[in-house]
Design a protein around this motif. Structure first.
Motif, PDB file in Angstrom:
ATOM      1  N   GLN A 117      -0.487   0.812   2.657  1.00 25.07           N
ATOM      2  CA  GLN A 117       0.580   0.834   3.654  1.00 25.07           C
ATOM      3  C   GLN A 117       1.158   2.233   3.810  1.00 25.07           C
ATOM      4  O   GLN A 117       1.468   2.672   4.933  1.00 25.07           O
ATOM      5  N   GLU A 118       1.277   2.975   2.713  1.00 23.26           N
ATOM      6  CA  GLU A 118       1.780   4.349   2.804  1.00 23.26           C
ATOM      7  C   GLU A 118       0.822   5.232   3.586  1.00 23.26           C
ATOM      8  O   GLU A 118       1.247   6.076   4.391  1.00 23.26           O
ATOM      9  N   LYS A 146      -2.232  -2.258  -2.443  1.00 21.02           N
ATOM     10  CA  LYS A 146      -1.699  -2.642  -1.131  1.00 21.02           C
ATOM     11  C   LYS A 146      -0.557  -1.725  -0.704  1.00 21.02           C
ATOM     12  O   LYS A 146      -0.446  -1.333   0.461  1.00 21.02           O
ATOM     13  N   LYS A 147       0.286  -1.382  -1.654  1.00 19.96           N
ATOM     14  CA  LYS A 147       1.392  -0.475  -1.350  1.00 19.96           C
ATOM     15  C   LYS A 147       0.869   0.902  -0.937  1.00 19.96           C
ATOM     16  O   LYS A 147       1.381   1.522   0.009  1.00 19.96           O
ATOM     17  N   GLU A 148      -0.188   1.377  -1.621  1.00 19.55           N
ATOM     18  CA  GLU A 148      -0.759   2.680  -1.289  1.00 19.55           C
ATOM     19  C   GLU A 148      -1.396   2.669   0.100  1.00 19.55           C
ATOM     20  O   GLU A 148      -1.281   3.648   0.855  1.00 19.55           O
ATOM     21  N   LYS A 187      -1.233   4.222   5.961  1.00 24.40           N
ATOM     22  CA  LYS A 187      -1.106   3.845   7.374  1.00 24.40           C
ATOM     23  C   LYS A 187       0.113   4.505   8.015  1.00 24.40           C
ATOM     24  O   LYS A 187       0.061   4.969   9.167  1.00 24.40           O
ATOM     25  N   ASP A 188       1.216   4.553   7.263  1.00 24.56           N
ATOM     26  CA  ASP A 188       2.420   5.189   7.803  1.00 24.56           C
ATOM     27  C   ASP A 188       2.199   6.680   8.032  1.00 24.56           C
ATOM     28  O   ASP A 188       2.660   7.241   9.045  1.00 24.56           O
ATOM     29  N   VAL A 239      -1.444  -5.278  -6.165  1.00 24.58           N
ATOM     30  CA  VAL A 239      -0.155  -5.006  -5.517  1.00 24.58           C
ATOM     31  C   VAL A 239       0.043  -3.508  -5.319  1.00 24.58           C
ATOM     32  O   VAL A 239       0.509  -3.047  -4.261  1.00 24.58           O
ATOM     33  N   GLN A 240      -0.346  -2.718  -6.330  1.00 23.74           N
ATOM     34  CA  GLN A 240      -0.188  -1.269  -6.245  1.00 23.74           C
ATOM     35  C   GLN A 240      -1.079  -0.678  -5.150  1.00 23.74           C
ATOM     36  O   GLN A 240      -0.656   0.206  -4.388  1.00 23.74           O
TER      37      GLN A 240
END
Length: 692
Positions: A369-370, A365-367, A372-373, A362-363
């Motif tokens: 996405q950040e 995946k969050k990284e 990509k942003d 989960v951690q």
């Protein structure tokens, strides 16, 4: 990380009736360590010039003399280790000493009294008590019980252990991963959710242990046993997992064959026991040497299993059990010397923590996405994982132009986009494979035309072979049915021949009595059980003859006489009386609880009646003020509070009595099984003796 040397304690076994005490003294006046002095007087038979050493002094963390109780030993030795295990560190407690010096009594405990519980049952009780108190974490507990008998490992919690021979059981083998971590194959991990389940597993393993009678000990352990408690903990919402384990080791005692005089099977067991303890001492000596490069852990199974406990990631404690008897002074001095060498070993215990992989995913995946942003913020475009249809068509045109261009200096420019670069490589590879496949198809068409001509002839031959195969299958089925019928006839004949030997199986079944079906202590070993036992076994010839003495009695009387002369008969009667007292006390407490509950309900009814009376008074005389305190009601409420406190005290006592009664019932079951086995051995020996 915790760096400390192995903590070493000593315990002196009380002397028996016929033993002569040696000369020793215990000094507890020092601040940190206690000292034990053993004095060996010089023998005049060695001559006037005698330079033998008389005084031997050894240092220990603490020395428990002959009067030390089991609870004192647990509080000083096992409780600190159990607290560290609950905090996430590995721990080990092992007892070392000669045979008959009290190792099994210290680790497992005695079966005579509830207060004789050893380190293992007290540790289980303490651990589960602490787990119930700590609601901030989620705990999971498993136990395992390993027996090392003649250098072979066996799982004492294997359900096949009682019904199978020892050589038929799967052996526990040692496997090592690339990080040199030890894994035990065929050793089961049994989950225990509460203290009762863990104690049941402990009693099951103790029943399956290898014990025998030797000249030095009536019930000598003939194997090394390692009882392990595995604890996993995790805080809700946290990504950290903690794993810890506690080894509780009961080593078999060393013995001098020249002194004990054992032979045969016991001699073989003594050889393996002394050899494994010799390898353990080699490891201890190697660890004590500073410049030693190789530690011989792999010499024996026991040292391999206890690798972390000896100089590794573990908090280790040793108990040296001593028998201060004149005959055993030399062995006691040898045990103390071994303990002094063990005290030099340093262990480095670390907190066993790891990250939960699910929360790590989960951690990550969050990284992602950040990132990509951030990339979209720099390039000004929102990139997706797949290329659009327009971009794919544009790339196909660029690749086609690049391949058709004969200029060697031409380039394929798709920009700094890894998605487009990968697509170009894949597309070029597909074009290359397509050209190769087209050439292969032309060749395969030519070959298939030749195969079609031979296909029809092959089908006819295949049909004939299938018919022949079906015919052979039918013949085999007929033969198998005939063999089954013959085998059944042979088994029936063999069953009739072995009808007499079936009596011993009935004997074992008739003696096994379910302890849980009876709560009355007077139901143990009744006369009815002896009658059922005798009626299920055919009367042997030597019992019906006049052989003189006890053997002229029938099977029923023989069982009663054996029970009266049994060595533990006094212990059985004491346990029955204690159990009867506990039942009586529990019954009285139950009656008192009912009386207190009825009294509380009666007082509450009086308060309600008082409220009704005051309400009626207020209606009849409006001037009466209902808000004033009623002294009668206050007195009734005070009595209710006092009765509630009394009720709670008696309820807690009743709860403790229930735990003690269940433990006493388990102990009685264990003693009863031992009586059954001893009677069967005596029965067989008497039959063989009279036949000879």
């Amino acid at each position: 990380m915790v760096k400390e040397t192995i903590r070493v304690y000593a315990r002196v076994k009380p002397l028996g009736r016929r033993q002569q005490a040696g000369i020793y003294s215990v000094d507890d006046n020092e601040k940190s360590l206690s000292s034990l002095e053993i004095i060996v007087p010089r023998d005049l038979a060695d001559g006037f010039v005698n330079n033998k050493r008389e005084s031997y002094v050894f240092k220990f963390q603490k020395i428990f003399d002959q009067e030390a109780k089991q609870d004192v030993v647990f509080d000083n030795i096992a409780k600190p280790v159990a607290e560290c295990v609950l905090a996430g560190y590995n721990g080990t407690i092992f007892a070392y000493g000669q045979t008959g010096s009290g190792k099994t009594f210290t680790i497992t405990g005695g079966a005579e009294r509830y207060s004789d519980r050893g380190i293992i049952p007290r540790t289980l009780s303490y651990v589960f008590d602490q787990l119930q108190k700590d609601s901030s974490k989620v705990y999971t507990t498993h136990v395992s019980y390993l027996e090392i008998y003649n250098e072979c490992g066996y799982d004492l919690l294997n359900p096949r252990h009682e019904a199978s021979r020892l050589e038929d059981l799967p052996k526990v083998t040692i496997m090592e991963d690339p990080d040199q971590n030890i894994h035990l194959k065929n050793l089961s991990l049994q989950q225990a959710t509460n203290e009762e389940e863990a104690l049941n597993l402990l009693f099951l393993g103790d029943t399956n242990r290898m014990i025998a009678e030797t000249p030095m000990n009536q019930a000598s352990s003939r194997s090394h046993c390692i009882f392990t408690i595995h604890i996993s903990s995790k805080e809700p919402g946290s990504a950290t997992l903690r794993h810890s384990k506690l080894h509780l080791v009961d080593l078999a005692g060393s013995e001098r064959v020249a002194k004990t005089g054992v032979g045969g099977h016991l001699l073989t067991e003594a050889k393996y026991i002394n050899l494994s303890l010799h390898y353990l001492e080699q490891v201890i000596i190697a660890l004590a040497e500073k410049n030693r490069s190789h530690i011989p852990y792999r010499n024996s199974m026991m040292t391999s299993v206890l690798r972390d406990s000896l100089g590794g990631n573990c908090l280790t404690t040793m108990i040296a059990t001593l028998s201060i008897d004149k005959r055993n002074i030399d062995e006691s001095i040898s045990t103390c010397r071994f303990a002094q060498r063990v005290a030099l070993i340093k262990n480095e215990a670390v907190l066993n923590e790891e990250i939960d992989p699910r929360l790590m995913i989960v951690q990550l995946k969050k990284e992602i996405q950040e990132l990509k942003d951030e990339l979209a913020l720099v390039t000004g475009k929102q990139r997706t994982s797949e290329l659009s249809q327009e971009e794919l068509l544009e790339l196909d045109e660029l690749i086609e132009t690049f391949l058709e261009d004969n200029d060697p200096d031409s380039t394929l420019d798709v920009g700094a986009d890894m998605r487009k670069i990968k697509y170009c490589f894949i597309h070029v590879k597909q074009l290359m494979n397509h050209s190769k496949i087209s050439d292969k198809k032309l060749l395969s068409q030519h070959i298939s035309e030749e195969k079609d001509t031979n296909k029809e002839a092959g089908e006819e031959e295949l049909k004939k072979l299938k018919e022949l195969l079906q015919q052979r299958d039918n013949e085999i089925n007929i033969l198998v049915n005939m063999l089954k019928k013959e085998k059944k006839k042979a088994q029936d004949a063999l069953f009739q021949l072995n009808a007499a030997s079936a009596g011993s199986t009935v004997l074992e079944q008739s003696l096994s009595i379910n302890l849980e079906d009876s709560w009355s202590p007077s139901s143990y070993f009744s006369l009815k059980e002896a009658k059922d036992f005798c009626s299920s076994v055919p009367r042997l010839p030597f019992l019906s003859g006049q052989a003189g003495g006890k053997m002229s009695l029938g099977c029923q009387e023989a069982f009663e006489v054996f029970k009266q002369d049994y060595a533990d008969s006094i212990t059985i009667e004491d346990s029955k009386q204690l159990l009867k007292q506990r039942f009586t006390e529990a019954k009285c407490l139950g009656e008192k609880l009912n009386q207190v509950r009825n009294k509380i309900n009666h007082l509450k009814g009086e308060i309600t009646q008082r409220h009704i009376q005051r309400a009626a008074l207020a209606v009849s005389s409006p001037s009466e003020n209902l808000n004033t305190l009623d002294p009668v009601e206050e007195k009734l409420r005070t009595q209710i509070e006092e009765e509630k406190k009394s009720y709670k005290t008696m309820f807690n006592r009743l709860k403790g009595l229930k735990v003690e009664i269940e433990h006493l019932q388990l102990l009685m079951e264990k003693v009863k099984m031992k009586l059954q086995k001893d009677f069967e051995v005596w029965w067989s020996e008497e039959a063989i003796h009279l036949q000879v």
